[in-house]
Design a protein around this motif. Structure first.
Motif, PDB file in Angstrom:
ATOM      1  N   LYS A   1     -23.919 -30.528  -5.697  1.00 32.79           N
ATOM      2  CA  LYS A   1     -25.191 -30.789  -6.357  1.00 32.79           C
ATOM      3  C   LYS A   1     -24.997 -30.972  -7.855  1.00 32.79           C
ATOM      4  O   LYS A   1     -25.581 -31.860  -8.481  1.00 32.79           O
TER       5      LYS A   1
ATOM      6  N   LYS B   1     -16.073 -17.064   3.268  1.00 31.68           N
ATOM      7  CA  LYS B   1     -16.275 -18.466   3.666  1.00 31.68           C
ATOM      8  C   LYS B   1     -17.664 -18.952   3.293  1.00 31.68           C
ATOM      9  O   LYS B   1     -17.841 -20.063   2.789  1.00 31.68           O
ATOM     10  N   GLU B   2     -18.656 -18.093   3.523  1.00 33.19           N
ATOM     11  CA  GLU B   2     -20.024 -18.482   3.173  1.00 33.19           C
ATOM     12  C   GLU B   2     -20.174 -18.666   1.671  1.00 33.19           C
ATOM     13  O   GLU B   2     -20.836 -19.599   1.208  1.00 33.19           O
ATOM     14  N   GLN B   3     -19.512 -17.788   0.912  1.00 30.75           N
ATOM     15  CA  GLN B   3     -19.572 -17.925  -0.532  1.00 30.75           C
ATOM     16  C   GLN B   3     -18.893 -19.212  -0.987  1.00 30.75           C
ATOM     17  O   GLN B   3     -19.390 -19.929  -1.867  1.00 30.75           O
ATOM     18  N   GLN B   4     -17.709 -19.500  -0.362  1.00 33.06           N
ATOM     19  CA  GLN B   4     -17.016 -20.737  -0.717  1.00 33.06           C
ATOM     20  C   GLN B   4     -17.854 -21.961  -0.354  1.00 33.06           C
ATOM     21  O   GLN B   4     -17.911 -22.946  -1.110  1.00 33.06           O
ATOM     22  N   LYS B   5     -18.510 -21.883   0.791  1.00 29.72           N
ATOM     23  CA  LYS B   5     -19.365 -22.985   1.207  1.00 29.72           C
ATOM     24  C   LYS B   5     -20.521 -23.170   0.238  1.00 29.72           C
ATOM     25  O   LYS B   5     -20.882 -24.288  -0.134  1.00 29.72           O
ATOM     26  N   GLN B   6     -21.085 -22.047  -0.206  1.00 31.54           N
ATOM     27  CA  GLN B   6     -22.195 -22.098  -1.144  1.00 31.54           C
ATOM     28  C   GLN B   6     -21.741 -22.681  -2.486  1.00 31.54           C
ATOM     29  O   GLN B   6     -22.436 -23.501  -3.095  1.00 31.54           O
ATOM     30  N   VAL B   7     -20.530 -22.205  -2.921  1.00 28.94           N
ATOM     31  CA  VAL B   7     -19.996 -22.732  -4.187  1.00 28.94           C
ATOM     32  C   VAL B   7     -19.748 -24.232  -4.083  1.00 28.94           C
ATOM     33  O   VAL B   7     -20.056 -25.008  -5.006  1.00 28.94           O
ATOM     34  N   LYS B   8     -19.209 -24.670  -2.952  1.00 28.42           N
ATOM     35  CA  LYS B   8     -18.939 -26.089  -2.757  1.00 28.42           C
ATOM     36  C   LYS B   8     -20.223 -26.902  -2.769  1.00 28.42           C
ATOM     37  O   LYS B   8     -20.307 -27.977  -3.375  1.00 28.42           O
ATOM     38  N   SER B   9     -21.245 -26.333  -2.104  1.00 32.25           N
ATOM     39  CA  SER B   9     -22.537 -27.021  -2.087  1.00 32.25           C
ATOM     40  C   SER B   9     -23.114 -27.114  -3.491  1.00 32.25           C
ATOM     41  O   SER B   9     -23.630 -28.159  -3.903  1.00 32.25           O
ATOM     42  N   ASN B  10     -22.989 -26.016  -4.233  1.00 25.01           N
ATOM     43  CA  ASN B  10     -23.495 -26.025  -5.610  1.00 25.01           C
ATOM     44  C   ASN B  10     -22.729 -27.010  -6.469  1.00 25.01           C
ATOM     45  O   ASN B  10     -23.302 -27.722  -7.304  1.00 25.01           O
TER      46      ASN B  10
END
Length: 506
Positions: free
Chosen positions: A451, A439-448
């Motif tokens: 941006k 989930k954290e990775q998906q959240k990070q990917v979504k944030s990236n």
């Protein structure tokens, strides 16, 4: 005399059918050699534990003594150089642990004196043979005409039972074999009652029970004399073994197993059952039927060691029937042992399990329980009640130890379940952590991506006002525009270096 009797009553008598567990806990360097520390336990009926230290050379000596059995045992090999390397010693420790496990799980090897004295020197370093000979000599001192010719070493599996060839001067041509047996843990009769019942055994007559020529008892054990059968026991016959060879050599890994014919199995099986029925009808405790306690003479079986139940020694099959709560009396034990004997006669090899899941194809055996010959045995009325009490105590000990076995099994099962639950809990925790990380990775990917999308919009805005770079085939972004796209077919691409015309604004 009363003082000696109290001392004899306080003597700790071991049940040598109880399992032994050995665990090599660690090792240490002592004066330039390696010693392995072994924890030894009697389980599950006792909390007795002790530790011994053994060198590799001690294992080699044990191995050499057990080689006579012919049973394959993998002893870790010697190493001339590098044998003090910690990694090598750890590997050797694992190999020695497997070696001990194989010995103490084998019903033949675990009964041998070399194996027992290796792990329990306090109880098995005595000169058993010399002590037994002293007891035999004392017992025969008042018997006129009887004398010991020579010992017959190690033909039986019991460590505290010794055999001797005897001679009776009044019948010089007859050969006799005597057995001296120490009392076992189920000996509950008083000395006086023991003397009376032992003397009565000499009067026992049955066509399928070997007669007793002389029977004497002391406060330590009993001496029983029978005529010698040179052909040996049923087990000797099935294994093709010489009767006077050692127990280890005869039965460890016999080269030839010979089954009986179906007619012989039926014939001898019927006779065994008749002998057992007679014993139980007379109220005599037994529980010691196995192929080593059966002779065959003139097409008849002769049951041996009918005195064992009185002497209180443990049964050969005790480790097997201890696992089954319904086998909790002497009659059930004899029926269970008869099943093992029947299997061994039928297939020529013993059954080394407490149960059998499937029986190989074999004809149906019909047994006829009709005895024709005369049988006689009378127990003195003065000791009948004491004998019943002794039987009840024997069965009581059996039931108590069966409870311990069941509790031990439950404990092991609970430990396995707890271990399994703990492992499942760890797996769930690892899965939860993995999902959280995902989930954290998906959240990070979504944030990236968000941006990156903002940067692309800014870049497209610049491109739309200034034109594309030379060699770039990416079309300009029109996202967010209200322009209406041109109908197909699309116009040809503009020449390189030229800015494409935007569609007119509606």
């Amino acid at each position: 005399m009363a003082i000696f009797e109290r001392q004899a009553a306080q003597k700790v008598i071991l049940d040598e059918t109880e399992p032994i567990k050995c665990t090599i806990e660690n090792w240490q360097n002592v004066n330039g050699h390696t010693e392995f520390t072994i924890k030894v336990e009697r389980t599950p009926f006792s909390d007795q534990t002790w530790k011994i230290n053994r060198r590799y050379n001690d294992f080699c000596k044990l191995h050499n003594m057990l080689q006579v059995s012919g049973i394959p045992l993998d002893l870790p090999p010697k190493k001339l150089f590098g044998n003090m390397d910690p990694q090598f010693i750890s590997e050797r420790q694992q190999g020695l642990q497997k070696y001990l496990d194989n010995i103490f799980m084998n019903p033949i090897l675990v009964s041998s004196l070399p194996a027992r004295s290796f792990v329990d020197p306090a109880n098995y370093s005595q000169p058993f043979g010399e002590l037994a000979l002293q007891h035999v000599s004392l017992a025969l001192r008042s018997e006129v005409g009887w004398e010991v010719i020579s010992p017959v070493a190690d033909i039986g599996w019991r460590l505290r039972k010794h055999y001797y060839q005897l001679k009776n001067r009044s019948i010089p041509k007859e050969e006799y074999i005597a057995s001296w047996t120490d009392y076992g843990p189920d000996k509950y009769l008083e000395v006086k009652d023991m003397h009376n019942i032992i003397k009565s055994l000499k009067q026992l007559q049955h066509p399928f029970i070997h007669s007793i020529e002389l029977c004497l008892s002391t406060d330590i054990g009993a001496l029983v004399v029978r005529t010698l059968n040179k052909n040996g026991t049923l087990r000797d016959l099935l294994c093709g073994a010489k009767p006077r060879q050692s127990f280890l050599k005869k039965y460890g890994n016999p080269k030839g197993h010979k089954a009986l014919t179906i007619d012989n199995v039926s014939h001898y099986g019927r006779q065994i059952l008749e002998a057992l029925k007679f014993i139980h009808d007379k109220g005599l405790p037994y529980g010691h039927l196995h192929s080593g306690n059966i002779l065959i003479e003139n097409n008849r079986i002769k049951l041996l060691d009918v005195e064992n139940g009185i002497l209180g020694v443990p049964s050969f099959y005790r480790p097997y029937f201890m696992q089954h709560r319904k086998i909790n009396n002497l009659e059930a034990i004899d029926v269970y042992c008869f099943g093992h004997v029947l299997y061994e006669m039928m297939f020529g090899t013993p059954l080394h399990e407490s149960i059998i899941d499937s029986v190989p194809d074999c004809p149906i055996i019909e047994l006829n329980l009709l005895a024709s010959d005369k049988a006689h045995f009378k127990i003195p009325s003065s000791i009948k009640e004491q004998l019943k009490s002794a039987i009840a105590k024997t069965e009581g000990r059996l039931k108590e130890e069966q409870k311990l076995v069941r509790n031990q099994k439950k404990l092991v099962k609970i430990q396995e379940m707890m271990s399994s639950e703990e492992e499942k809990k760890k797996q769930r925790q690892r899965l939860k952590q993995a999902r959280q990380l995902d989930k954290e990775q998906q959240k990070q990917v979504k944030s990236n991506n968000e941006k990156l999308g903002t940067n692309e919009e800014r870049s497209d805005s610049v491109i739309s006002s200034t034109g594309t770079s030379v060699g770039t085939a990416t079309p300009p972004s029109v996202s967010g525009s209200n322009n209406v796209p041109s109908p197909p077919p699309p116009p040809p691409p503009p020449p390189l270096g030229l800015v494409p015309q935007l569609p007119p604004i509606a």
